[in-house]
Write an enzyme that holds these catalytic residues in place. Structure first.
Site, PDB file in Angstrom:
ATOM      1  N   PHE A  43       0.666  -0.847  -0.548  1.00 61.30           N
ATOM      2  CA  PHE A  43      -0.344   0.261  -0.374  1.00 61.30           C
ATOM      3  C   PHE A  43       0.878   1.153  -0.172  1.00 61.30           C
ATOM      4  CE2 PHE A  43      -3.931   1.619   1.089  1.00 61.30           C
ATOM      5  CZ  PHE A  43      -5.178   0.912   0.303  1.00 61.30           C
ATOM      6  N   GLN A  70      -7.694  14.723   3.263  1.00 59.40           N
ATOM      7  CA  GLN A  70      -6.763  14.413   2.280  1.00 59.40           C
ATOM      8  C   GLN A  70      -7.691  14.082   0.783  1.00 59.40           C
ATOM      9  OE1 GLN A  70      -6.207   9.592   2.380  1.00 59.40           O
ATOM     10  NE2 GLN A  70      -3.756  10.767   3.116  1.00 59.40           N
ATOM     11  N   HIS A 101      -8.083  11.995  -2.028  1.00 60.90           N
ATOM     12  CA  HIS A 101      -7.499  10.702  -2.428  1.00 60.90           C
ATOM     13  C   HIS A 101      -6.908  10.266  -4.100  1.00 60.90           C
ATOM     14  CE1 HIS A 101      -7.324   6.528  -3.237  1.00 60.90           C
ATOM     15  NE2 HIS A 101      -7.538   6.082  -1.718  1.00 60.90           N
ATOM     16  N   LEU A 116     -14.935   6.323  -5.076  1.00 57.80           N
ATOM     17  CA  LEU A 116     -13.296   5.540  -4.320  1.00 57.80           C
ATOM     18  C   LEU A 116     -13.066   4.405  -5.332  1.00 57.80           C
ATOM     19  CD1 LEU A 116     -11.041   5.848  -2.299  1.00 57.80           C
ATOM     20  CD2 LEU A 116     -11.759   4.180  -1.051  1.00 57.80           C
ATOM     21  N   GLU A 139      -6.656   2.466  -3.521  1.00 57.13           N
ATOM     22  CA  GLU A 139      -5.417   2.662  -3.718  1.00 57.13           C
ATOM     23  C   GLU A 139      -4.912   0.546  -3.435  1.00 57.13           C
ATOM     24  OE1 GLU A 139      -3.072   5.111  -1.383  1.00 57.13           O
ATOM     25  OE2 GLU A 139      -2.175   3.289  -0.852  1.00 57.13           O
ATOM     26  N   ARG A 189      -0.235   9.155  -0.437  1.00 57.60           N
ATOM     27  CA  ARG A 189      -1.478   9.753  -0.912  1.00 57.60           C
ATOM     28  C   ARG A 189      -1.269  11.569  -1.372  1.00 57.60           C
ATOM     29  NH1 ARG A 189      -6.340   6.467   2.070  1.00 57.60           N
ATOM     30  NH2 ARG A 189      -5.731   4.789   0.853  1.00 57.60           N
ATOM     31  N   HIS A 220     -11.498  12.557   0.171  1.00 53.57           N
ATOM     32  CA  HIS A 220     -11.786  11.562   1.173  1.00 53.57           C
ATOM     33  C   HIS A 220     -11.067  11.379   2.251  1.00 53.57           C
ATOM     34  CE1 HIS A 220     -10.946   7.065   1.362  1.00 53.57           C
ATOM     35  NE2 HIS A 220     -10.417   7.115   1.608  1.00 53.57           N
ATOM     36  N   ARG A 242      -2.891  11.802   5.600  1.00 52.15           N
ATOM     37  CA  ARG A 242      -3.109   9.982   6.388  1.00 52.15           C
ATOM     38  C   ARG A 242      -2.149   9.401   5.463  1.00 52.15           C
ATOM     39  NH1 ARG A 242      -6.180   5.903   5.255  1.00 52.15           N
ATOM     40  NH2 ARG A 242      -8.025   7.137   4.562  1.00 52.15           N
TER      41      ARG A 242
END
Lengths: 587, 231
Positions: free
Chosen positions: A119, A240, A242, A252, A255, A286, A353, A398
């Site tokens: 990730f 954030q 995304h 969404l 990731e 991100r 996001h 994050r």
């Protein structure tokens, strides 16, 4: 008129991942707990999380909580509090094992252990190379986790108040919290939930932006309630975006797609992330990926006839892997982007996001505010966990997967601390005489409003203002104008009018009350962003392109009262590990 | 685009009516939920549940041109006009498109929808082979939207006694889980003329499931195991 009152040991507001994990802990401790939720628990937004839960189980090769901690701190652009981050990363494996024991249908390895996928921003040995740390259930991890937690709460006989919306905190003059007022949506009745302790797990407020991966219910109710009660909101400038929301739809795309081998392309077919992040490439943090994408689009290398999006290519990873590891993505791409990713790339854009900021807490989930020279004085009887809280483990950005980890770890930790608080503070204190009056006056205002504006119009203007003035890239003139505009919108929000005045399941009234909460979040975001004169994590200022640790290595605290700002220092001292000093951040 | 929407407010209506709407949609309105949000922006009295708008929370199940489905993943382009929207059939209507789902959840809760394993939990994860884990695919993905159970005639007649497709899918999800030890209890509980055996394989549930799941197949598996157990 006095409102009906019911007494509980504790009231939990919100039944997503954090609320359910906390509720479970409280129910199993035998406490009398009321869990309030605007929606049936399994409809909470945790359900939409896809990619996974970060935990250094080391099932796929060597890993350690210390590496996870480093990645989280670096991901946060050094704004995260290192005591809370150490706690998060050390507790993460245990939290995952517990969830597995509850029945979570994790993906598995041949040896029967839980599978872990790579990730963004997760590395081995302090940034050396990508590591496989994200446990998952295909690309439906949030769904599987939320249902598993709900199921465990069914076993524990947790008492839910489903389709109840909390309205306001009930706080006494000393600042102690004694529960909330809440409305039952089916009947329109308002009750006082008189509780010895109150735990907010109300989630984020991504609906302040027009383009958002967030559900309709993500209206920052806990933040609105806290702000109206005079509690500051921390680090609200950090949102954030995304990298991969479906262009146009906002839905969404995890990731995990890039974790499983997918990558991003510009109009020239170039894998441009290699230029921006030579080591981690498409698996950089991100904020880094979103900024790179926005730069490509801004510089004319976007795809499509309007050159307004980027392509996410994954056909090369093959049908089998897509079907087993990313089936939900295929479904979403077909439905919302009209493409089958087995053959064609998915059009994506950076999309709002996640809210890094929130109600300030320590790593026990206790809400803390500056008071008498102590910048982290505990608010008695008040706890918060999950996206609505700011511990701060996410800082300025994050790390992917850490949201679910946060829900599990701090859902449990805050409940544990709450149980301790109840032991030390037996019995209910009397409610303040005017408890509930404030909510009633807000409702009376709404019922009596004439010549006001529609909730829909005011809400749309709020979202447009945030989108245009406070997005991925932030400009000084736009922020200045944005503050003025959002204050105007906030003013208009005090005069919203609903046509429907009925009592039974009146969703117009609910939406008006939600807007009251959203508007506090939007205002705090804009004001905090305008004031922060640096670029850090998700906050990118054209006029201050660099991070400034000398002046700005500190948390913002925004107060509703005349948009006042205060600041408090970042905790660079972990619990046991050595401190990670701020360094230049590259991936 | 033309819509006919079921309207009922218990405070003022003695009986439900179908209200007609003719709405100018924007190019960005692609799904039925987009249209409903637009209608609500003009008539704020229209009540419906909705949240994730991507087909994973299960809030906005309704009867769309005669068939149950989720508004958020139903494409407007695929719908015949006027689009007729009604609440899910077979459950009491609270208001407009909002039904009282108590009976549906009661049945879900009745199958003890949680992992049962009396052994002390190990220090780390319980092991499960990929093959055993594969058994859960097509079962755990249920979003409890109730499209299936409210399209099932057996559930309409006996919502208090027949568990219904969603609940039975969940029951099999735990029976099929190699970590669950309560299979016998679960089967005992379902061995009843109503709870399981009211399913007559009409397969409406399969036809409407917005997640493409197959409750009839899961019910068949439960019956199969039950028969094996008798022999």
């Amino acid at each position: 008129m006095a409102l009906p009152t019911r007494k509980f040991d504790a009231v939990v507001v919100g039944a997503g991942g954090a609320g359910l994990r906390a509720a479970l802990q409280l129910s199993e401790a035998g406490l009398k707990v009321a869990v309030l939720s605007k929606v049936f628990p399994t409809r909470s937004h945790t359900v939409a999380a896809q990619g996974g839960i970060g935990a250094s189980l080391g099932n796929m090769g060597e890993d350690s909580w210390l590496w996870h901690m480093y990645d989280t701190i670096k991901g946060s652009d050094y704004l995260g509090d290192q005591d809370a981050i150490e706690f998060l990363c050390r507790q993460a494996p245990q939290a995952v094992y517990e969830l597995e024991h509850y029945g979570m249908p994790f993906d598995r390895n041949e040896d029967g252990t839980v599978y872990q996928r790579p990730f963004g921003g997760h590395s081995r040995n302090f940034g050396e190379s990508p590591v496989q740390r994200s446990v998952c259930a295909a690309d439906r991890t949030g769904h599987a986790m939320l249902h598993t937690l709900y199921q465990r709460n069914v076993r524990a006989n947790t008492l839910f108040f489903v389709e109840w919306m909390a309205l306001d905190l009930m706080m006494d003059e000393t600042g102690q919290v004694h529960g909330v007022t809440a409305m039952e949506m089916e009947t329109g009745e308002v009750w006082r939930f008189h509780a010895r302790a109150t735990l907010f797990a109300t989630g984020g407020a991504g609906r302040i932006y027009s383009a958002s991966t967030n559900a309709f219910i993500n209206t920052g109710d806990g933040l609105g309630m806290a702000a109206r009660a005079g509690i500051p909101l921390e680090d609200m400038e950090f949102w954030q975006f995304h990298p991969t929301g479906v262009a146009g739809a906002g839905v969404l795309i995890t990731e995990g797609v890039r974790g499983e081998g997918g990558y991003l392309l510009n109009k020239d077919g170039e894998r441009f992330m290699e230029r921006y992040a030579p080591t981690m490439k498409d698996l950089a943090s991100r904020d880094v990926v979103s900024r790179a994408m926005a730069t490509e689009i801004k510089e004319g290398r976007g795809c499509g006839k309007d050159a307004d999006h980027i392509l996410l290519k994954l056909d090369h990873i093959g049908l089998e892997k897509i079907e087993t590891k990313l089936p939900g993505i295929r479904e979403i791409a077909k439905k919302f982007a009209n493409v089958d990713p087995v053959k064609d790339p998915i059009p994506v854009v950076p999309t709002c996001h996640y809210q890094m900021g929130g109600i300030p807490t320590n790593y026990h989930g206790e809400v803390v505010v500056p008071r008498d020279g102590n910048n982290a004085s505990v608010v008695p009887g008040f706890f918060a966990a999950g996206e609505c809280a700011c511990a701060s483990v996410h800082g300025a950005n994050r790390l992917g997967t850490n949201s679910l980890t946060d829900l599990l770890v701090f859902g449990k930790a805050s409940a544990d601390r709450l149980i301790q608080f109840l032991k030390e503070n037996p019995g209910h204190k009397d409610l303040p005489k005017d408890a509930g009056d404030y909510s009633q006056s807000r409702l009376a205002r709404l019922e009596g409003q004439t010549g006001g504006e529609s909730v829909f119009e005011v809400g749309a203007d709020m979202r447009r203002t945030m989108q245009a003035h406070c997005g991925v890239f932030r400009f000084p003139d736009m922020l200045d104008a944005g503050v003025k505009k959002i204050r105007e919108v906030a003013e208009r929000a005090t005069r919203t009018e609903i046509k429907d005045k009925s009592r039974t399941f009146n969703t117009a009234r609910i939406e008006a009350l939600e807007l009251d909460n959203l508007i506090e979040v939007a205002r705090s975001t804009m004001v905090s962003a305008q004031a922060r004169q640096e670029s850090r994590g998700a906050h990118d200022r054209a006029d201050y392109p660099k991070r400034d640790d000398v002046t700005w290595l500190k948390h913002t605290l925004w107060y509703k009262d005349s948009d006042r700002l205060e600041y408090k220092s970042v905790n660079l001292k972990p619990l046991t590990a050595e401190s990670f000093e701020p360094k230049v951040r590259s991936y | 685009m033309k819509f006919r929407i079921y309207r009922y407010d218990p405070e003022k209506d003695t009986k439900p009516t179908m209200k007609e709407y003719d709405v100018a949609l924007e190019p960005t309105d692609r799904m039925l939920l987009d249209a409903l949000v637009r209608i609500k922006s003009m008539d704020d009295s229209l009540s419906l549940r909705r949240s994730c708008r991507e087909g994973v929370c299960g809030s906005d199940a309704m009867n769309i041109n005669g068939k149950n489905g989720l508004a958020c993943i139903t494409k407007l382009a695929d719908l015949k006009e006027p689009v007729e929207l009604r609440p899910l059939p077979g459950l009491p209507v609270i208001r407009d498109l909002i039904v009282d789902m108590s009976q549906f959840f009661k049945q879900y809760h009745s199958i003890k929808p949680y992992l049962q394993n009396a052994e002390p939990a190990p220090e780390k994860e319980r092991l499960q082979s990929p093959t055993d884990r594969l058994e859960l695919d097509g079962l755990y993905e249920c979003i409890l939207c109730a499209c299936c159970s409210t399209s099932c005639p057996s559930f309409w007649w006996n919502p208090d006694k027949f568990v219904g497709p969603a609940g039975l899918l969940a029951a099999y999800r735990f029976i099929a889980d190699s970590r669950d030890q309560a299979t016998n209890d679960r089967l005992d509980d379902l061995e009843d003329p109503y709870r399981l055996f009211r399913c007559h394989s009409i397969m409406n549930c399969v036809d409407v499931c917005p997640k493409g799941l197959n409750p009839t197949r899961a019910i068949g598996k439960i019956k199969e195991i039950m028969i094996k157990r008798m022999v």
